[in-house]
Motif scaffolding. Structure first.
Motif, PDB file in Angstrom:
ATOM      1  N   ASN A 291       0.826  -1.218   0.000  1.00 44.00           N
ATOM      2  CA  ASN A 291       0.000   0.000   0.000  1.00 44.00           C
ATOM      3  C   ASN A 291       0.855   1.260   0.000  1.00 44.00           C
ATOM      4  O   ASN A 291       0.455   2.301  -0.538  1.00 44.00           O
ATOM      5  CB  ASN A 291      -0.949  -0.001   1.196  1.00 44.00           C
ATOM      6  N   GLU A 295       0.365   4.545  -2.397  1.00 44.31           N
ATOM      7  CA  GLU A 295       0.204   5.864  -1.783  1.00 44.31           C
ATOM      8  C   GLU A 295       1.265   6.837  -2.294  1.00 44.31           C
ATOM      9  O   GLU A 295       0.974   8.014  -2.549  1.00 44.31           O
ATOM     10  CB  GLU A 295       0.293   5.743  -0.259  1.00 44.31           C
ATOM     11  N   ASP A 298       0.430   7.898  -5.819  1.00 45.43           N
ATOM     12  CA  ASP A 298      -0.689   8.844  -5.765  1.00 45.43           C
ATOM     13  C   ASP A 298      -0.217  10.231  -5.333  1.00 45.43           C
ATOM     14  O   ASP A 298      -0.708  11.254  -5.834  1.00 45.43           O
ATOM     15  CB  ASP A 298      -1.766   8.347  -4.800  1.00 45.43           C
ATOM     16  N   THR A 299       0.731  10.262  -4.412  1.00 44.10           N
ATOM     17  CA  THR A 299       1.284  11.547  -3.962  1.00 44.10           C
ATOM     18  C   THR A 299       1.951  12.286  -5.114  1.00 44.10           C
ATOM     19  O   THR A 299       1.720  13.486  -5.315  1.00 44.10           O
ATOM     20  CB  THR A 299       2.312  11.327  -2.834  1.00 44.10           C
TER      21      THR A 299
END
Length: 397
Positions: A291, A295, A298-299
């Motif tokens: 995950n 993440e 996505d950042t």
């Protein structure tokens, strides 16, 4: 004090283009200016907690306080094989098709020394990561540049290279998602590359450093997913970007057995592998919860979107990168990439990397890193906007 002459090898190495840029940044920061440094490629997020915890626990193991096996711990190679099977459905023999590396940079410099003799030709991307040139210099190899242009989605045009140049080439170096352009490759392109390499007996080296960073729900493909890829090449994977392990100096090479054997032989003469606790942490990263990877990607995507939106607001016509944590932004006329970068440094106190530092075809662009918070990226573009360079909406084309 007596000065000893450097070897011909050291004198043959390319200049470190970005050393001068770094010196300028330090000078301006010393004057008290608030510098927004977008010119580096150094991840700004910490290593995920579970990976750090793994390192701490492993460092307490007395059996890890010794020299590790010369060619790396089997558990790390098995973790790399498990990673490739899970992420790309690629089968790898951990004993013969994976080599542990002291970071991706070391592997990229070592590979030409393993596969090439003085005067041999290697095909390299232009623009491209400057340390590709270092590997060629170390091997005494000649570089044949493959232009990466926007009209071809920053992919090399093999037809333009021509049969004669392909026949003389021993090595072909690729890098997608790409540094510095942020472009992605397709499975079709990698399939075409395998066919080309088989025809001309070329070893393909794919630098997959940014493999974990793809945008718009497009997962970057692995070169090794193409049929026959293991027969004609290797892929280099570093943990520094995907898992924010920059500075841990851990990566691995996967693919062709003869290339794996060659780099293991060279490294046997250079190192006694990595500290076993670092290898254990790397194995945890590859096999543990993922995950953190999603993440992180996505950042970077949010930062990319903020940057592009801010550029559009000042009339700077830019294209969003498809992957990596870089954006490749066009320089407005009449500036060169160095002139534009210097102007932004001096007047806006924003640091960018001039495209010419990545090769002749990098001229006309600057590279911007997505390695600071969104508000700082927006502030950087606002400062640039105040210079009035993009009042004419067409100026950024």
């Amino acid at each position: 004090m007596k000065q000893f002459e450097q070897s011909r090898l050291l004198n043959s190495l390319p200049d470190q283009f970005f050393a001068a840029l770094s010196k300028k940044v330090i000078e301006y920061a010393a004057m008290g200016h608030d510098m927004i440094n977008l010119g580096q490629g150094n991840p700004d997020q910490p290593t995920p907690d579970h990976i750090v915890a793994s390192l701490k626990a492993a460092a307490n193991r007395p059996d890890f306080h010794k020299y590790p096996p010369f060619q790396g711990q089997v558990f790390l190679k098995e973790a790399a094989a498990e990673f490739y099977k899970r992420e790309y459905n690629v089968d790898l023999d951990p004993h013969t098709e994976i080599a542990v590396l002291f970071g991706g940079k070391a592997g990229l410099v070592e590979l030409p020394m393993c596969l090439m003799n003085a005067g041999d030709y290697m095909l390299v991307p232009d623009p491209g990561y400057p340390d590709y040139w270092s590997g060629a210099a170390m091997a005494g190899a000649a570089m044949d540049y493959m232009p990466l242009v926007e009209e071809n989605n920053f992919l090399p045009d093999y037809e333009e290279i021509g049969e004669e140049r392909l026949e003389r080439a021993k090595l072909l170096l690729l890098n997608y998602p790409n540094n510095p352009t942020g472009a992605q490759a397709t499975r079709y392109f990698f399939d075409e590359t395998v066919q080309l390499a088989e025809k001309h007996n070329i070893c393909v080296v794919h630098d997959f450093a940014y493999g974990g960073i793809g945008f718009d729900r497009q997962k970057p493909p692995s070169f090794l997913q193409s049929k026959g890829a293991k027969e004609i090449g290797v892929e280099l994977y570093t943990l520094s970007k995907t898992y924010n392990m920059a500075g841990w100096r851990v990566a691995f090479l996967a693919g062709n057995k003869s290339v794996i054997s060659a780099i293991n032989l060279l490294q046997d003469h250079l190192y006694v592998s990595l500290f076993s606790a670092v290898q254990q942490a790397a194995a945890t990263a590859l096999t543990g919860p993922q995950n953190c990877v999603r993440e992180l990607s996505d950042t970077y995507e949010r930062r990319r979107d903020a940057l592009v939106k801010a550029c559009q607001a000042i009339g700077w016509n830019v294209k969003a990168p498809a992957g990596s944590f870089f954006a490749w932004l066009p320089v407005p006329k009449p500036y060169t990439s160095v002139e534009f970068s210097d102007l932004l440094l001096e007047k806006a106190h924003v640091v960018t990397a001039p495209g010419i530092g990545f090769g002749a075809y990098g001229e006309g662009y600057v590279r911007v890193g997505l390695l600071t918070e969104e508000n700082r990226l927006e502030e950087a573009i606002k400062r640039i906007g105040k210079l009035g360079l993009f009042i004419d909406k067409k100026a950024g084309k």
